[in-house]
Structure formats: C-alpha cells, structure tokens
Write a protein that holds these residues in place. Sequence first.
Motif, PDB file in Angstrom:
ATOM      1  N   ALA A 161      39.898  73.904  26.354  1.00 54.51           N
ATOM      2  CA  ALA A 161      39.470  74.636  27.550  1.00 54.51           C
ATOM      3  C   ALA A 161      40.625  74.762  28.537  1.00 54.51           C
ATOM      4  CB  ALA A 161      38.289  73.931  28.207  1.00 54.51           C
ATOM      5  N   VAL A 162      41.321  73.654  28.780  1.00 51.19           N
ATOM      6  CA  VAL A 162      42.443  73.673  29.721  1.00 51.19           C
ATOM      7  C   VAL A 162      43.526  74.644  29.243  1.00 51.19           C
ATOM      8  CG1 VAL A 162      44.323  72.309  30.699  1.00 51.19           C
ATOM      9  CG2 VAL A 162      42.009  71.364  30.627  1.00 51.19           C
ATOM     10  N   THR A 163      43.791  74.655  27.947  1.00 51.69           N
ATOM     11  CA  THR A 163      44.794  75.571  27.386  1.00 51.69           C
ATOM     12  C   THR A 163      44.400  77.022  27.640  1.00 51.69           C
ATOM     13  OG1 THR A 163      45.446  73.998  25.668  1.00 51.69           O
ATOM     14  CG2 THR A 163      45.946  76.320  25.270  1.00 51.69           C
ATOM     15  N   HIS A 164      43.137  77.362  27.382  1.00 54.27           N
ATOM     16  CA  HIS A 164      42.662  78.727  27.623  1.00 54.27           C
ATOM     17  C   HIS A 164      42.772  79.089  29.102  1.00 54.27           C
ATOM     18  CE1 HIS A 164      41.434  79.627  23.612  1.00 54.27           C
ATOM     19  NE2 HIS A 164      40.432  78.773  23.567  1.00 54.27           N
ATOM     20  N   TYR A 165      42.393  78.159  29.963  1.00 48.26           N
ATOM     21  CA  TYR A 165      42.452  78.434  31.398  1.00 48.26           C
ATOM     22  C   TYR A 165      43.892  78.625  31.867  1.00 48.26           C
ATOM     23  CZ  TYR A 165      37.482  77.278  31.936  1.00 48.26           C
ATOM     24  OH  TYR A 165      36.110  77.265  31.865  1.00 48.26           O
ATOM     25  N   GLU A 166      44.810  77.856  31.312  1.00 52.29           N
ATOM     26  CA  GLU A 166      46.216  78.012  31.698  1.00 52.29           C
ATOM     27  C   GLU A 166      46.747  79.377  31.279  1.00 52.29           C
ATOM     28  OE1 GLU A 166      47.944  74.584  29.858  1.00 52.29           O
ATOM     29  OE2 GLU A 166      47.660  73.305  31.636  1.00 52.29           O
ATOM     30  N   ARG A 167      46.329  79.848  30.104  1.00 54.99           N
ATOM     31  CA  ARG A 167      46.740  81.187  29.660  1.00 54.99           C
ATOM     32  C   ARG A 167      46.110  82.252  30.559  1.00 54.99           C
ATOM     33  NH1 ARG A 167      46.623  81.835  23.180  1.00 54.99           N
ATOM     34  NH2 ARG A 167      47.993  83.561  23.759  1.00 54.99           N
ATOM     35  N   ALA A 168      44.858  82.030  30.944  1.00 57.61           N
ATOM     36  CA  ALA A 168      44.184  82.958  31.856  1.00 57.61           C
ATOM     37  C   ALA A 168      44.930  83.026  33.190  1.00 57.61           C
ATOM     38  CB  ALA A 168      42.740  82.539  32.068  1.00 57.61           C
ATOM     39  N   ASP A 217      39.142  81.954  40.710  1.00 60.91           N
ATOM     40  CA  ASP A 217      38.048  81.613  39.795  1.00 60.91           C
ATOM     41  C   ASP A 217      38.493  80.605  38.738  1.00 60.91           C
ATOM     42  OD1 ASP A 217      36.311  83.345  41.083  1.00 60.91           O
ATOM     43  OD2 ASP A 217      36.627  84.990  39.668  1.00 60.91           O
ATOM     44  N   VAL A 218      39.668  80.844  38.169  1.00 59.79           N
ATOM     45  CA  VAL A 218      40.130  79.970  37.084  1.00 59.79           C
ATOM     46  C   VAL A 218      40.441  78.570  37.607  1.00 59.79           C
ATOM     47  CG1 VAL A 218      41.890  79.606  35.309  1.00 59.79           C
ATOM     48  CG2 VAL A 218      40.966  81.901  35.696  1.00 59.79           C
ATOM     49  N   TRP A 219      41.026  78.471  38.805  1.00 60.91           N
ATOM     50  CA  TRP A 219      41.244  77.140  39.380  1.00 60.91           C
ATOM     51  C   TRP A 219      39.918  76.405  39.562  1.00 60.91           C
ATOM     52  CZ3 TRP A 219      45.417  74.523  39.081  1.00 60.91           C
ATOM     53  CH2 TRP A 219      46.673  75.129  39.192  1.00 60.91           C
ATOM     54  N   ARG A 220      38.877  77.148  39.964  1.00 62.80           N
ATOM     55  CA  ARG A 220      37.556  76.523  40.114  1.00 62.80           C
ATOM     56  C   ARG A 220      37.005  76.073  38.756  1.00 62.80           C
ATOM     57  NH1 ARG A 220      34.930  80.633  41.581  1.00 62.80           N
ATOM     58  NH2 ARG A 220      33.721  80.903  39.673  1.00 62.80           N
ATOM     59  N   MET A 221      37.223  76.884  37.725  1.00 65.19           N
ATOM     60  CA  MET A 221      36.765  76.513  36.376  1.00 65.19           C
ATOM     61  C   MET A 221      37.517  75.291  35.861  1.00 65.19           C
ATOM     62  SD  MET A 221      36.552  80.322  34.698  1.00 65.19           S
ATOM     63  CE  MET A 221      35.687  81.645  35.545  1.00 65.19           C
ATOM     64  N   LEU A 222      38.793  75.220  36.152  1.00 64.29           N
ATOM     65  CA  LEU A 222      39.565  74.029  35.780  1.00 64.29           C
ATOM     66  C   LEU A 222      39.026  72.798  36.510  1.00 64.29           C
ATOM     67  CD1 LEU A 222      43.238  75.353  35.684  1.00 64.29           C
ATOM     68  CD2 LEU A 222      42.135  74.021  33.872  1.00 64.29           C
ATOM     69  N   ALA A 223      38.671  72.974  37.772  1.00 60.05           N
ATOM     70  CA  ALA A 223      38.104  71.861  38.534  1.00 60.05           C
ATOM     71  C   ALA A 223      36.844  71.344  37.865  1.00 60.05           C
ATOM     72  CB  ALA A 223      37.802  72.312  39.968  1.00 60.05           C
ATOM     73  N   ARG A 224      35.986  72.258  37.445  1.00 58.77           N
ATOM     74  CA  ARG A 224      34.745  71.860  36.778  1.00 58.77           C
ATOM     75  C   ARG A 224      35.046  71.103  35.484  1.00 58.77           C
ATOM     76  NH1 ARG A 224      30.087  71.144  38.789  1.00 58.77           N
ATOM     77  NH2 ARG A 224      29.936  73.229  39.706  1.00 58.77           N
ATOM     78  N   THR A 225      36.062  71.548  34.766  1.00 52.80           N
ATOM     79  CA  THR A 225      36.446  70.888  33.514  1.00 52.80           C
ATOM     80  C   THR A 225      36.923  69.467  33.774  1.00 52.80           C
ATOM     81  OG1 THR A 225      37.109  73.047  32.618  1.00 52.80           O
ATOM     82  CG2 THR A 225      37.898  71.090  31.459  1.00 52.80           C
ATOM     83  N   PHE A 226      37.803  69.295  34.766  1.00 60.50           N
ATOM     84  CA  PHE A 226      38.296  67.958  35.092  1.00 60.50           C
ATOM     85  C   PHE A 226      37.173  67.069  35.630  1.00 60.50           C
ATOM     86  CE2 PHE A 226      42.583  70.135  35.692  1.00 60.50           C
ATOM     87  CZ  PHE A 226      43.084  69.664  34.483  1.00 60.50           C
TER      88      PHE A 226
END
Length: 274
Positions: free
Chosen positions: A147-154, A169-178
Amino acid sequence: MTLKNGLSEELNRQGNEHFGRGHYTDAYTCYAKALECDRITGDQRALAATLGNLGNICAVSGRREAAQNYYQEVLELQKILGDEKGIGTTLANLGNLRADAGEWDRARAYYLEALDLMTKTNDEAAKAVLFSDLGLIARETGQFDEAVTHYERALALMRRVGNEGGVADVWRMLARTFLLRRRFDDAIACCQTSQSIAERTRDELRTGGARYVLADCYEAMGRFEEAANLLERVVDMDRKYHLPKLEENTIRLQALRDRLSASSDSSSPRESHG
C-alpha cells in the motif's frame, strides 16, 4: 452542431455544476434529459459522455447496479470508437464500484487492466489516481508495505501533474495506513502534511478529512481531549455542508465528551467524612 447536440452539452454542463455542489438529484435530472437528446441524435461520443456522468452520479449515490449498467454501456461505445483513454477511465470506474462493495480481487483486476491502458496512452493524471486506488486495496487486504509503495507512486505522479488536492488525499491515505499499523508518529505527520496542503489551497473539505483522521490518531493514543477538539471542528463542517456523516460524527463527539467528563469526575478530589 445540431440543436439537440447543443442542448445535451448544456445539460451535461449544468449537471456537472450540480454534481460539484453535491446536489445529486438535480444533477441526475440534467443528465437524464441529456441522455434523451443523445438517444435521438445518435451521437455516440456525446452518448458515452452522458452515460459516464450518469454512472458517476449513481455510483456516489450508492446505486451500484445502475452505475454498473451505465458504465458497461459506456465501455461498449468506447470500444466502438477506439477510445483507449476513455476505456481506461471506465475500467477504473468499474473497479471503484467493486471496491465500494468490498470485492477487492475484482476491483484489482479492473484497476490493473486500466493501468495497462493508461500506461499505453501516457495518461499520468489518471495513473496517479489509480495508484492511490491500488493502495487502498492493498491496505484493506492487509498488504501494508505494498500500500505504501502504491501511495508513494501516486504522490510522485500527483506532484508531476500538479494535482495538489490529490497530493493532500494521498497523504491522508498514508496516514490511515500508518494508523492501522499503530505507527502513530508517522500517521500524525502525514495528517499534518495533508491538512497543511488543504489549508494552503483553501480546501475546507480536504482540511476536514485530514482533521478526521488526525482525531482517529489521537483517540487511538488515548489523547481524548485533542481528539474531541478536532472532531468538534469536523462536525461543524459536516453541519455547514450538510455532509452525510453529520449524525455519526455528532454521536462519536458526544461519546468522547462523555468519556472526558467521566474521567474528570473520577479524578476530582472527594470530600472526606472522617
């Protein structure tokens, strides 16, 4: 351009304005009228655009079966027209429907097929969104590193195409993942980055989204006062924009306030009767 073509274009424009304001019933009415015009003229490109708008409005309104039918018709038209870029977008929309239903494997299949076409047509803006979609699937299926890899590419693509809202949005999604991995410091940092971008661009809804996840972080850490203060601002925004989670967030905020009140009462010094 015929009168009917011009009317369809105007109706779609009006529908898009209603859609952007969250007035879904008005948007649907405009799109449905545009569809009548397109059926009469037989303009396949106009028809595909209108059907796509109808699919989108049904998708956000929770009418997945209707959205699926509209998108499938769009897909057939786009194949006839040889519109590979459009096909990629529609496949991604079909994937979104399956993701909304929690059908992760089917969603991933649609997304990967869409990714092939987006790579072929060099549609970087669409690929940026698609990588965030793939990140969501990986996160929801417990593949957190993926997930983190996909978000970093995004993130990289969002920055390249200048999509600041998407970056937030992507920073927020990364936050949810962490947060799911209980990496609280990383989650909070991502939330704050998302919030900062949203505030700089004066995007109230994205600012509220970042605050919501940040409140989740503080609540999970037992920092209930900070969580309640943030959630109170989220509820204010829900009320201002008549957002669907107003009731749910109001109940959650009250539960936090009750918890804080009970904690305060239990820690207050009691009168001695000696």
